[in-house]
Design a protein around this motif. Structure first.
Motif, short mmCIF file in Angstrom:
data_model
loop_
_atom_site.label_atom_id
_atom_site.label_comp_id
_atom_site.label_asym_id
_atom_site.label_seq_id
_atom_site.Cartn_x
_atom_site.Cartn_y
_atom_site.Cartn_z
N UNK A 51 3.45 -3.06 19.40
CA UNK A 51 2.50 -1.95 19.36
C UNK A 51 2.29 -1.43 17.95
N UNK A 52 3.06 -1.95 16.99
CA UNK A 52 2.96 -1.54 15.59
C UNK A 52 2.11 -2.51 14.79
N UNK A 53 1.65 -2.05 13.64
CA UNK A 53 1.13 -2.94 12.61
C UNK A 53 2.30 -3.41 11.75
N UNK A 54 2.17 -4.57 11.16
CA UNK A 54 3.19 -5.02 10.21
C UNK A 54 3.05 -4.30 8.87
N UNK A 55 1.90 -3.69 8.63
CA UNK A 55 1.64 -3.01 7.36
C UNK A 55 2.07 -1.55 7.43
N UNK A 56 2.70 -1.08 6.36
CA UNK A 56 3.11 0.31 6.25
C UNK A 56 2.27 1.03 5.20
N UNK A 57 1.46 2.02 5.61
CA UNK A 57 0.75 2.82 4.61
C UNK A 57 1.68 3.73 3.82
N UNK A 58 2.87 3.99 4.36
CA UNK A 58 3.83 4.84 3.64
C UNK A 58 4.33 4.16 2.37
N UNK A 59 4.46 2.83 2.42
CA UNK A 59 5.04 2.09 1.29
C UNK A 59 4.09 1.05 0.70
N UNK A 60 2.91 0.90 1.30
CA UNK A 60 1.94 -0.12 0.88
C UNK A 60 2.60 -1.49 0.81
N UNK A 61 3.33 -1.80 1.89
CA UNK A 61 3.98 -3.10 2.03
C UNK A 61 3.72 -3.65 3.41
N UNK A 62 3.88 -4.96 3.58
CA UNK A 62 3.64 -5.61 4.86
C UNK A 62 4.80 -6.53 5.19
N UNK A 63 5.26 -6.48 6.44
CA UNK A 63 6.38 -7.34 6.84
C UNK A 63 6.06 -8.83 6.67
N UNK A 64 4.79 -9.19 6.78
CA UNK A 64 4.43 -10.60 6.66
C UNK A 64 4.56 -11.11 5.23
N UNK A 65 4.69 -10.20 4.28
CA UNK A 65 4.87 -10.61 2.88
C UNK A 65 6.33 -10.89 2.55
N UNK A 66 7.24 -10.48 3.43
CA UNK A 66 8.66 -10.65 3.17
C UNK A 66 9.25 -11.82 3.94
N UNK A 67 10.56 -11.88 3.94
CA UNK A 67 11.28 -12.98 4.60
C UNK A 67 12.43 -12.40 5.41
N UNK A 68 12.12 -12.07 6.68
CA UNK A 68 13.12 -11.52 7.60
C UNK A 68 13.24 -12.45 8.80
N UNK A 69 14.46 -12.79 9.14
CA UNK A 69 14.75 -13.66 10.28
C UNK A 69 15.42 -12.84 11.37
N UNK A 70 14.93 -12.94 12.59
CA UNK A 70 15.52 -12.24 13.73
C UNK A 70 16.29 -13.25 14.57
N UNK A 71 17.61 -13.12 14.56
CA UNK A 71 18.46 -14.10 15.25
C UNK A 71 18.75 -13.72 16.69
N UNK A 72 18.21 -12.59 17.17
CA UNK A 72 18.40 -12.21 18.55
C UNK A 72 19.68 -11.42 18.77
#
Length: 284
Positions: A51-72
């Motif tokens: 339900x969220x956007x990956x982009x944060x207007x608070x920090x002007x950053x986007x999760x798709x620009x980084x490298x995060x792995x979710x291992x469950x």
């Protein structure tokens, strides 16, 4: 090497090899002292993150620009706190060995102890920044030394005096506050003193573990937690505090104590998701 989770937190679909941050869930709430349900927090955060956007207007950053792995999520033994902590410690240690930052999703706050054990082995001069409504400094809770009410006391057993920095604290018994006056750096009610602490920790170049108990938020903002305490901070205050803490050398972190079934509106889960998004972006 860890493998992809079936359902990931939004934007956290990097490969393990490329990731700088690795999420893992600890769905454990067996020592909860009031209202249970935090074991469902990690899965709810992943599911509702879409339900969220990956982009944060608070920090002007986007999760798709980084490298995060979710291992469950780990599969933990609900009947043994020590067994659960051992499994959490093992997963955090594996992530650290591979040169990545572990980011733990609870679960109740006791899960922090497992991760801190692993991080301390790699970083023996570790400091802990702790956001919470509760001091969590009891030596035992109804005879149990492994309890979410004792987690920072057990961390103090490991790191010693002057290396635990507590903010937003507004609940605890008299002995906890007396213990804090002698052994920890406790700040009541809000984040007063955090900028100065962050400057000092950055200049000292010490490693930092950041633990966020979401009940630091006021229950009007975040009712879906096991032990809500009136008088908490706002969502925007917490976001600013996260950005301030992230200026230090954070080597590991956690977010815990969302109990999604206690807030059927979904507001608490949505809030937790946004806190996690902002934390991830602040750490990248």
């Amino acid at each position: 090497m860890l493998h992809h989770n079936v359902e990931t937190f939004i934007g956290c679909d990097s490969s393990y090899r490329a990731a700088g941050i690795v999420l893992f869930g600890a769905p454990f709430d067996s020592t909860t002292s009031y209202r249970p349900g935090a074991r469902f927090g990690p899965a709810a955060m992943r599911h509702e993150s879409y339900g969220l956007e990956t982009y944060s207007p608070y920090q002007d950053k986007d999760l798709t620009d980084g490298s995060v792995f979710d291992s469950g999520d780990l599969e933990l033994c609900f009947g043994s706190s020590e067994s659960a902590l051992t499994d959490i410690e093992s997963r955090a240690a594996e992530i650290l060995r591979d040169g990545k930052m572990p980011l733990l999703l609870g679960g109740e706050h006791l899960v922090t102890l497992g991760a801190v054990r692993a991080v301390l082995r790699k970083y023996p001069d570790l400091h802990i920044i702790h956001f919470d409504a509760h001091a969590d400094l009891r030596d035992d809770y109804l005879g149990a030394k492994l309890s979410h009410a004792c987690v920072l006391r057990r961390c103090h057993d490991l790191v010693g005096d002057g290396r635990i920095h507590q903010f937003c604290i507004r609940s605890g018994d008299r002995e906890e506050f007396r213990f804090a006056a002698e052994h920890t750096d406790l700040h009541k009610y809000d984040f007063t003193g955090l900028p100065e602490l962050a400057d000092w920790l950055r200049q000292a170049q010490v490693p930092v573990y950041l633990t966020i108990d979401l009940d630091c938020l006021d229950p009007s903002v975040f009712p879906g937690t096991g032990t809500p305490e009136a008088g908490g901070v706002s969502f925007l205050q917490l976001l600013q505090a996260i950005r301030t803490a992230a200026k230090t050398n954070i080597v590991a972190a956690d977010v815990n104590e969302l109990a999604p079934t206690l807030d059927t509106t979904g507001t608490s889960t949505a809030t937790a998701c946004k806190v996690l998004r902002e934390l991830l972006l602040a750490l990248e």
